[in-house]
Design an enzyme around this catalytic site. Structure first.
Site, short mmCIF file in Angstrom:
data_model
loop_
_atom_site.label_atom_id
_atom_site.label_comp_id
_atom_site.label_asym_id
_atom_site.label_seq_id
_atom_site.Cartn_x
_atom_site.Cartn_y
_atom_site.Cartn_z
N SER A 247 36.45 46.76 28.25
CA SER A 247 36.21 45.69 27.26
C SER A 247 34.98 45.94 26.40
O SER A 247 35.03 45.70 25.18
CB SER A 247 36.12 44.34 27.96
OG SER A 247 37.38 44.00 28.47
N THR B 205 36.62 39.39 34.98
CA THR B 205 37.67 40.19 35.59
C THR B 205 37.57 40.02 37.10
O THR B 205 36.78 39.21 37.60
CB THR B 205 37.60 41.66 35.11
OG1 THR B 205 38.72 42.36 35.64
CG2 THR B 205 36.31 42.36 35.53
N LYS C 200 38.04 35.50 38.21
CA LYS C 200 38.84 34.69 37.27
C LYS C 200 39.14 33.29 37.81
O LYS C 200 39.30 32.35 37.03
CB LYS C 200 40.16 35.41 36.97
CG LYS C 200 40.02 36.64 36.09
CD LYS C 200 41.39 37.21 35.76
CE LYS C 200 41.32 38.49 34.97
NZ LYS C 200 42.63 38.99 34.55
N ASP D 203 45.23 36.38 28.85
CA ASP D 203 46.20 37.34 29.40
C ASP D 203 47.63 36.88 29.08
O ASP D 203 48.51 37.70 28.79
CB ASP D 203 46.07 37.43 30.94
CG ASP D 203 44.85 38.25 31.36
OD1 ASP D 203 44.40 39.11 30.58
OD2 ASP D 203 44.36 38.03 32.49
N GLY E 211 56.14 40.42 41.63
CA GLY E 211 54.77 40.07 42.03
C GLY E 211 54.55 38.59 41.79
O GLY E 211 55.25 37.96 40.97
N GLY F 76 51.02 37.20 42.02
CA GLY F 76 49.57 36.96 42.00
C GLY F 76 49.14 36.38 40.65
O GLY F 76 49.95 35.81 39.91
N GLY F 77 47.86 36.56 40.34
CA GLY F 77 47.31 35.97 39.12
C GLY F 77 47.97 36.50 37.85
O GLY F 77 48.24 35.74 36.91
N ALA F 78 48.24 37.82 37.81
CA ALA F 78 48.85 38.41 36.62
C ALA F 78 50.26 37.85 36.42
O ALA F 78 50.69 37.59 35.29
CB ALA F 78 48.88 39.93 36.75
N TYR G 188 47.71 49.57 33.61
CA TYR G 188 47.51 50.55 32.52
C TYR G 188 46.78 51.80 32.99
O TYR G 188 46.42 52.65 32.17
CB TYR G 188 46.77 49.90 31.34
CG TYR G 188 45.52 49.17 31.71
CD1 TYR G 188 44.32 49.85 31.83
CD2 TYR G 188 45.55 47.81 31.97
CE1 TYR G 188 43.17 49.19 32.20
CE2 TYR G 188 44.40 47.13 32.34
CZ TYR G 188 43.21 47.83 32.46
OH TYR G 188 42.09 47.17 32.84
N GLY H 12 50.82 48.82 30.02
CA GLY H 12 49.91 47.68 30.13
C GLY H 12 48.75 47.69 29.16
O GLY H 12 47.98 46.72 29.10
P1 NDP Z 1 46.75 39.99 42.67
O1 NDP Z 1 46.08 40.71 43.77
O2 NDP Z 1 46.41 38.57 42.36
O3 NDP Z 1 48.36 40.01 42.94
C1 NDP Z 1 49.04 41.19 43.21
C2 NDP Z 1 50.49 40.86 43.55
O4 NDP Z 1 51.14 42.09 43.80
C3 NDP Z 1 50.65 40.02 44.81
O5 NDP Z 1 51.78 39.19 44.68
C4 NDP Z 1 50.89 41.11 45.87
O6 NDP Z 1 51.57 40.64 47.02
C5 NDP Z 1 51.78 42.04 45.08
N1 NDP Z 1 51.85 43.38 45.64
C6 NDP Z 1 50.85 44.28 45.78
N2 NDP Z 1 51.33 45.43 46.30
C7 NDP Z 1 52.67 45.24 46.47
C8 NDP Z 1 53.73 46.07 46.95
N3 NDP Z 1 53.52 47.31 47.38
N4 NDP Z 1 54.98 45.54 46.98
C9 NDP Z 1 55.22 44.30 46.57
N5 NDP Z 1 54.27 43.46 46.09
C10 NDP Z 1 53.00 43.94 46.05
O7 NDP Z 1 46.55 40.91 41.39
P2 NDP Z 1 46.74 40.45 39.87
O8 NDP Z 1 47.96 39.62 39.81
O9 NDP Z 1 45.48 39.91 39.35
O10 NDP Z 1 46.97 41.85 39.11
C11 NDP Z 1 48.10 42.67 39.35
C12 NDP Z 1 47.99 43.91 38.47
O11 NDP Z 1 48.13 43.53 37.10
C13 NDP Z 1 46.61 44.58 38.59
O12 NDP Z 1 46.75 45.79 39.30
C14 NDP Z 1 46.14 44.85 37.18
O13 NDP Z 1 46.03 46.23 36.95
C15 NDP Z 1 47.27 44.32 36.31
N6 NDP Z 1 46.74 43.49 35.23
C16 NDP Z 1 46.79 44.00 33.95
C17 NDP Z 1 46.29 43.28 32.90
C18 NDP Z 1 46.37 43.87 31.52
O14 NDP Z 1 45.64 43.40 30.63
N7 NDP Z 1 47.20 44.86 31.30
C19 NDP Z 1 45.72 41.93 33.07
C20 NDP Z 1 45.74 41.47 34.45
C21 NDP Z 1 46.22 42.25 35.47
P3 NDP Z 1 50.72 40.34 48.36
O15 NDP Z 1 49.88 39.13 48.06
O16 NDP Z 1 51.77 40.16 49.37
O17 NDP Z 1 49.85 41.57 48.59
#
Ligand code: NDP
Length: 280
Positions: A19, A64, A68, A104, A128, A130-132, A228, A249
């Site tokens: 950034s 980040t 967040k 985002d 997935g 999570g937050g993304a 990315y 990404g």
């Molecule tokens: P989180 O840790 O909040 O969530 C990750 C999610 O992925 C969870 O649901 C997790 O499940 C799941 N997961 C991880 N590994 C596996 C796997 N092997 N199989 C299945 N599910 C899996 O991360 P974020 O949501 O914040 O971010 C995710 C990705 O998005 C990051 O790696 C980041 O690089 C990318 N991102 C990109 C952005 C951009 O601007 N391009 C902006 C924001 C994020 P569990 O909880 O069970 O582990």
């Protein structure tokens, strides 16, 4: 001379963040005075450090991983989409109040639109929960997606996401276990890879990509990976081999930054300059 716009990014770690180079390049191109620093702050110190920056009347900042979510309690106000997502990546000082936003969500939508991917009426499959993934649900629903299915390896995480966002989005939203991906891919028009499984040099990325039923997707479907680094993930390689449209990404990273830049400066973000700075 006018005072520079003072900005920065909180993270832990934050040395890897692209950034600063992106925003500094944008400011240089537009000839405006802008400072953008890295604030490496451990979670236990976030409240103290955010207060110090507010006391110093910083103009705005990004957050980040892992800040967040935690920052929400430290702000004067939260924009409704960021409140629904439960994550703030951009803070803007507005009338002496620090307001949290999530760029985002619209950043993903803009990156897909720029790549020529149709979101309106799309049947989206998000992998997935999570937050993304939460940001993707809000951003794509807002851009007109008809249906969104959230596939999580822990079904309870997907169900919790749907329960908390269902009232906020105006589309069909459902959760399903990742093990039932076939059925959803079969009719999907857009797959969003929103896990960290394809990140960096994760040796299991190939295995994860092979497990996704990319072959079941219709031939005109598109696949975006929010990760990315690397730019071409194992999931995108598979989708490309099938001849599907793929989006990396970097576009989302660019557009979330461009939207933040416009909020802070009131100026149109120089997208090409910012993209170039990210690629460097
Ligand atoms: P989180 O840790 O909040 O969530 C990750 C999610 O992925 C969870 O649901 C997790 O499940 C799941 N997961 C991880 N590994 C596996 C796997 N092997 N199989 C299945 N599910 C899996 O991360 P974020 O949501 O914040 O971010 C995710 C990705 O998005 C990051 O790696 C980041 O690089 C990318 N991102 C990109 C952005 C951009 O601007 N391009 C902006 C924001 C994020 P569990 O909880 O069970 O582990």
């Amino acid at each position: 001379m006018t005072d520079p716009i003072r900005l920065g990014i909180f993270g832990f770690p934050v040395a890897h963040s692209k950034s600063p180079q992106m925003h500094r390049a944008a400011a240089r191109a537009l000839g405006i005075a802008l400072e953008y620093d890295r604030f490496e702050v451990a979670p236990a110190n976030l409240a103290l450090e955010v207060k110090a920056k507010h006391d110093a009347r910083i103009d705005g900042y990004n957050l980040t991983v892992p800040h967040k979510e935690a920052v929400i309690a430290l702000l004067d106000d939260i924009a409704p989409p960021a409140r629904a997502i439960g994550a703030v990546n951009t803070v803007v000082r507005t009338d002496d109040r620090y307001v949290g936003h999530n760029t985002d969500a619209p950043g993903l939508a803009r990156s897909l639109e720029e790549a020529g991917v149709r979101i309106d009426d799309a049947r989206v499959v998000i992998v997935g929960a999570g937050g993304a993934a939460r940001a993707a649900v809000v951003g794509l629903a807002d851009a007109g997606a008809a249906e969104i299915a959230v596939l999580a390896r822990r079904p309870e995480q997907g169900e919790a996401l749907v329960e908390s966002l269902a009232h906020f989005v105006d589309c069909i939203l459902e959760a399903a276990p990742l093990s039932e991906a076939d059925w959803h891919f079969d009719s999907g028009t857009l797959v969003v890879q929103a896990t960290s499984a394809t990140l960096g040099s994760n040796p299991r990325a190939e295995e994860f990509a092979a497990m996704l039923p990319i072959d079941a997707l219709p031939p005109d479907a598109a696949v975006v990976d929010m990760v990315y680094e690397p730019l071409e993930t194992a999931v995108l390689t598979r989708a490309k081999k099938r001849g599907l449209k793929v989006v990396d990404g970097l576009g989302m990273l660019l557009h979330q930054g461009a939207i933040a830049f416009e909020m802070w400066t009131g100026l149109t973000a120089p997208l090409d300059v910012m993209r170039e700075a990210l690629r460097d």
